[in-house]
Design a protein around this motif. Structure first.
Motif, PDB file in Angstrom:
ATOM      1  N   TYR A 199       0.849  -1.199   0.000  1.00  0.00           N
ATOM      2  CA  TYR A 199       0.000   0.000   0.000  1.00  0.00           C
ATOM      3  C   TYR A 199       0.878   1.241   0.000  1.00  0.00           C
ATOM      4  O   TYR A 199       1.504   1.570   0.994  1.00  0.00           O
ATOM      5  CB  TYR A 199      -0.899  -0.019   1.247  1.00  0.00           C
ATOM      6  N   CYS A 227      -4.705   6.210   6.833  1.00  0.00           N
ATOM      7  CA  CYS A 227      -4.505   4.879   6.253  1.00  0.00           C
ATOM      8  C   CYS A 227      -3.158   4.280   6.648  1.00  0.00           C
ATOM      9  O   CYS A 227      -2.903   3.101   6.386  1.00  0.00           O
ATOM     10  CB  CYS A 227      -4.650   4.925   4.740  1.00  0.00           C
ATOM     11  N   SER A 273      -9.154   0.530   3.879  1.00  0.00           N
ATOM     12  CA  SER A 273      -8.948   1.227   2.617  1.00  0.00           C
ATOM     13  C   SER A 273      -8.804   0.237   1.463  1.00  0.00           C
ATOM     14  O   SER A 273      -9.418   0.399   0.407  1.00  0.00           O
ATOM     15  CB  SER A 273      -7.708   2.117   2.729  1.00  0.00           C
ATOM     16  N   VAL A 274      -8.023  -0.816   1.673  1.00  0.00           N
ATOM     17  CA  VAL A 274      -7.860  -1.829   0.618  1.00  0.00           C
ATOM     18  C   VAL A 274      -9.189  -2.538   0.355  1.00  0.00           C
ATOM     19  O   VAL A 274      -9.493  -2.942  -0.769  1.00  0.00           O
ATOM     20  CB  VAL A 274      -6.770  -2.863   0.989  1.00  0.00           C
ATOM     21  N   PHE A 326       2.968   9.456  -3.657  1.00  0.00           N
ATOM     22  CA  PHE A 326       4.188   8.859  -4.223  1.00  0.00           C
ATOM     23  C   PHE A 326       3.864   8.231  -5.585  1.00  0.00           C
ATOM     24  O   PHE A 326       4.187   7.067  -5.837  1.00  0.00           O
ATOM     25  CB  PHE A 326       4.742   7.783  -3.280  1.00  0.00           C
ATOM     26  N   ARG A 342       1.329   5.366  -0.507  1.00  0.00           N
ATOM     27  CA  ARG A 342       0.525   6.592  -0.442  1.00  0.00           C
ATOM     28  C   ARG A 342       0.393   7.213  -1.829  1.00  0.00           C
ATOM     29  O   ARG A 342       1.332   7.172  -2.647  1.00  0.00           O
ATOM     30  CB  ARG A 342       1.119   7.585   0.556  1.00  0.00           C
ATOM     31  N   GLY A 343      -0.758   7.812  -2.089  1.00  0.00           N
ATOM     32  CA  GLY A 343      -1.062   8.333  -3.415  1.00  0.00           C
ATOM     33  C   GLY A 343      -0.113   9.425  -3.879  1.00  0.00           C
ATOM     34  O   GLY A 343       0.112   9.599  -5.076  1.00  0.00           O
ATOM     35  N   ILE A 350       0.063  -7.320  -5.078  1.00  0.00           N
ATOM     36  CA  ILE A 350      -0.660  -6.159  -5.624  1.00  0.00           C
ATOM     37  C   ILE A 350       0.009  -4.882  -5.135  1.00  0.00           C
ATOM     38  O   ILE A 350       0.306  -4.750  -3.950  1.00  0.00           O
ATOM     39  CB  ILE A 350      -2.131  -6.172  -5.146  1.00  0.00           C
ATOM     40  N   VAL A 351       0.259  -3.952  -6.047  1.00  0.00           N
ATOM     41  CA  VAL A 351       0.720  -2.619  -5.659  1.00  0.00           C
ATOM     42  C   VAL A 351      -0.522  -1.731  -5.628  1.00  0.00           C
ATOM     43  O   VAL A 351      -1.153  -1.493  -6.656  1.00  0.00           O
ATOM     44  CB  VAL A 351       1.761  -2.067  -6.652  1.00  0.00           C
ATOM     45  N   HIS A 352      -0.896  -1.307  -4.426  1.00  0.00           N
ATOM     46  CA  HIS A 352      -2.135  -0.550  -4.238  1.00  0.00           C
ATOM     47  C   HIS A 352      -1.810   0.911  -3.987  1.00  0.00           C
ATOM     48  O   HIS A 352      -0.999   1.224  -3.114  1.00  0.00           O
ATOM     49  CB  HIS A 352      -2.912  -1.147  -3.052  1.00  0.00           C
ATOM     50  N   LYS A 353      -2.462   1.791  -4.727  1.00  0.00           N
ATOM     51  CA  LYS A 353      -2.189   3.224  -4.586  1.00  0.00           C
ATOM     52  C   LYS A 353      -3.221   3.885  -3.680  1.00  0.00           C
ATOM     53  O   LYS A 353      -4.419   3.821  -3.957  1.00  0.00           O
ATOM     54  CB  LYS A 353      -2.214   3.873  -5.977  1.00  0.00           C
ATOM     55  N   GLY A 354      -2.765   4.495  -2.600  1.00  0.00           N
ATOM     56  CA  GLY A 354      -3.650   5.255  -1.719  1.00  0.00           C
ATOM     57  C   GLY A 354      -4.099   6.525  -2.423  1.00  0.00           C
ATOM     58  O   GLY A 354      -3.766   6.766  -3.587  1.00  0.00           O
ATOM     59  N   ALA A 355      -4.861   7.361  -1.706  1.00  0.00           N
ATOM     60  CA  ALA A 355      -5.383   8.546  -2.371  1.00  0.00           C
ATOM     61  C   ALA A 355      -5.392   9.767  -1.446  1.00  0.00           C
ATOM     62  O   ALA A 355      -6.241  10.646  -1.573  1.00  0.00           O
ATOM     63  CB  ALA A 355      -6.774   8.273  -2.930  1.00  0.00           C
TER      64      ALA A 355
END
Lengths: 434, 180
Positions: A124, A173, A182-183, A129, A126-127, A163-168
């Motif tokens: 996860y 989070c 969040s995921v 980045f 942070r968005g 999985i590479v998950h992008k925050g927003a």
């Protein structure tokens, strides 16, 4: 002292090709994963990491191997999540790992997932980045292509999806249950514990969440052994730690040190002291949420979990903020209280309302409309927040607030009494919302 | 649960994005967990998440529109309306504050002729103060799209704005000289 001898996590920082699989493999990369899966087995990996004493590097400092042990025996579906939601003000160390050494993060995540029996790992990020999401996704793609990840990884010896998950854009989070929610596709509001995620987390299944820096240390520990890791640091704070240093010092940036290093030595030798014309006033040792220390207190302490606790603060994330003499401490706490108020997720009343009150009272003081009783009011609001909420965000606001008040009280008192020691920055006062 | 798309919703994904969306659905363990990457997919294409996109997403992921909308509104990086072409987001948290975020913001206000939180009349630029961007040792800094500009000075900020106006912005500091 040769500072390079402590570079366990940072040895590829600054290298142009450090993020490439070929460079990582040439350095011995993915050997630890092969050994973990092919020879050691999950239980032995857990034991080795537990024996190393590696503590969670996100802020809480909980021993990683012990956390892994909380997954119920025989659990069928387990999830592993890597917390790369680096958002604690003053902290920018995980960013360096993701940028210059993504394969160390991926290998560490793969070994950790294997150790806890997870077949799905979520990183996860942070968005904010955005470029790192791309960088890490490319590295994950490389790892899949090389057979380190996927259904038949390492010749079918284990399997792992990543999985590479992008925050927003939500500080909250970074709290592990907020991250899990969040995921899941929800607002990133934390859940009450217990149940702890290791028992019931993502989709109700056992879930381990570890910080980027924590998992990045795992391959080295397996390659070199727990004893070699313990050769660095102190008994209760084994190993090395990345400190991200901001403020007007000669060498800000990310520095890897053996835990237990005296602050004075770090400040002088690693950071090169203050920049020209600046004088040290205060230090926030481990990210904006930990209590501030005066320059004199900082000079007497050492950089490890127990010394910093004894000094009345915390090692936290290792996000060290150097505050120069020219700074008005009431102005800085206004900046921080604005942040916590902005980032409170709003579900617990003491935090949602309390962070707003703290911010408004400090703002009123700085606006010249404070009263002597405001200082007691700030303390009272803090008392109504600390420890009374689902997650530690309220405490994260209270710790700096209380410590700024305690250690730099004359600056608050002067404002409350209507004496202004420094002129308020009208620009700043105007910008603050509400 | 069967969520119908509202009549007249013209939201569609192109062929490439449809394939990306299918890949997201295949990768995430539940439809709901695919929500954040789906919203990113839409915003990366459209610049914001429109009402039509919310309705489409809700139908695809079998969620109510309210459940999609609450996620869009919770996370500050999701935008529910069109944005300026260049949104300059200056960090105003503690480390950048110590290193001069407020003078930088003031300078950019003068350069752009707007105040923070506003948009230039031509819709080209927006200026915002934001919380920590994770570049504390390289402050003051600002975020533009997927990248950061760091160690900003008035001169460097001017060069950025002028470069963006010309369509030839300087390379972001996070776009490092690394091998591809």
């Amino acid at each position: 002292m040769n500072q390079d001898q402590y570079r366990i996590l940072s040895k590829r920082f600054g290298r142009r090709d450090g993020h490439r699989l070929a460079a990582y493999e040439a350095d011995g990369g993915y050997r630890a994963l092969k050994r973990a899966v092919g020879q050691l087995g999950a239980a032995a990996v857990r034991e080795e990491v537990k024996a190393s004493g590696l503590r969670g590097r996100g802020g809480a400092g909980f021993p990683a191997g012990v956390k892994w042990g909380f997954v119920p025996q025989g659990a069928e579906t387990v999830y592993f999540m890597v917390n790369a939601d680096e958002s604690e003000p003053g902290t920018f160390k995980d960013r360096y790992l993701l940028d210059y050494d993504p394969h160390a993060v991926i290998e560490g995540s793969a070994i950790s997932s294997f150790a806890v029996g997870a077949k799905l790992c979520v990183i996860y990020i942070r968005g904010e980045f955005g470029w790192l999401v791309d960088r890490v996704q490319k590295a994950v793609d490389e790892a899949y292509a090389a057979g380190y990840l996927g259904p038949g990884a390492l010749g079918g010896a284990y399997e792992l999806e990543m999985i590479v998950h992008k925050g927003a854009g939500a500080y909250i989070c970074g709290e592990e249950t907020g991250l899990i929610n969040s995921v899941t596709g929800l607002k990133g509001q934390p859940s009450i514990k217990p149940p702890f995620p290791a028992v019931s987390g993502f989709l109700g299944q056992p879930t381990i969440v570890n910080n980027v820096e924590t998992v990045a240390a795992v391959p080295w520990i397996l390659e070199n052994g727990a004893a070699a890791y313990r050769a660095f640091g102190t008994e209760k704070s084994p190993g090395t730690k990345l400190f991200s240093v901001s403020g007007p010092v000669r060498r800000p940036g990310v520095h890897e040190i053996p835990l237990g290093l005296p602050f004075r030595e770090f400040f002088t030798d690693w950071l090169g002291g203050m920049a020209d014309g600046e004088e040290l006033k205060a230090v926030i040792m481990g990210g904006s949420s930990v209590p501030v220390l005066t320059a004199a207190e900082a000079m007497e302490t050492a950089l490890d979990y127990e010394s910093l606790a004894a000094a009345g603060t915390m090692l936290g994330s290792g996000g060290m903020i150097i505050i120069p003499q020219r700074c008005d401490m009431v102005e800085l706490i206004q900046v921080l209280m604005h942040f916590y108020w902005d980032e409170s997720c709003g579900q617990c009343t003491p935090c949602r309302e309390g962070t707003g009150w703290l911010h408004r009272i400090v703002k009123r003081l700085r606006g010249g409309e404070g009263a002597p009783e405001d200082l007691a009011l700030l303390e009272k609001v803090c008392d109504g927040m600390a420890g009374l909420t689902i997650c530690p965000l309220a405490d994260a606001a209270v710790m700096p607030m209380r410590s700024f008040l305690e250690r730099f009280r004359p600056e608050f008192e002067a404002l409350a009494a209507g004496r202004r020691e420094t002129e308020p920055d009208s620009r700043w006062a105007r910008e603050i919302r509400s | 649960m069967n969520v119908p798309i509202k009549d007249g919703n013209s939201f569609r994904l192109g062929e490439q994005d449809a394939a990306r969306f299918a890949a997201i659905l295949a990768r995430y363990p539940t439809r709901r967990s695919a929500l954040m990457p789906t919203l990113w997919l839409i915003q990366d294409r459209d610049g914001h998440i429109s009402d039509a996109a919310v309705s489409w997403t809700a139908a695809q992921l079998e969620l109510s529109e309210a459940k999609v909308r609450e996620v869009v509104s919770f996370y500050v990086m999701y935008r529910d309306r069109p944005q300026a072409r260049h949104v300059l987001q200056v960090c105003h948290n503690i480390s950048c504050h110590i290193m001069g975020a407020q003078p930088l913001l003031s300078h950019l206000e003068g350069k752009l002729g707007i105040r923070r939180g506003e948009l230039t009349p031509d819709g080209e630029f927006a200026l915002e103060g934001v919380e920590c961007l994770g570049a504390c040792g390289m402050g003051p800094c600002l975020q533009l799209g997927r990248h950061l500009y760091e160690n900003l000075t008035p001169e460097k900020a001017d060069a950025l704005v002028d470069g963006l106006r010309r369509g030839d912005p300087p390379r972001p500091d996070t776009d490092r000289d690394l091998e591809d």
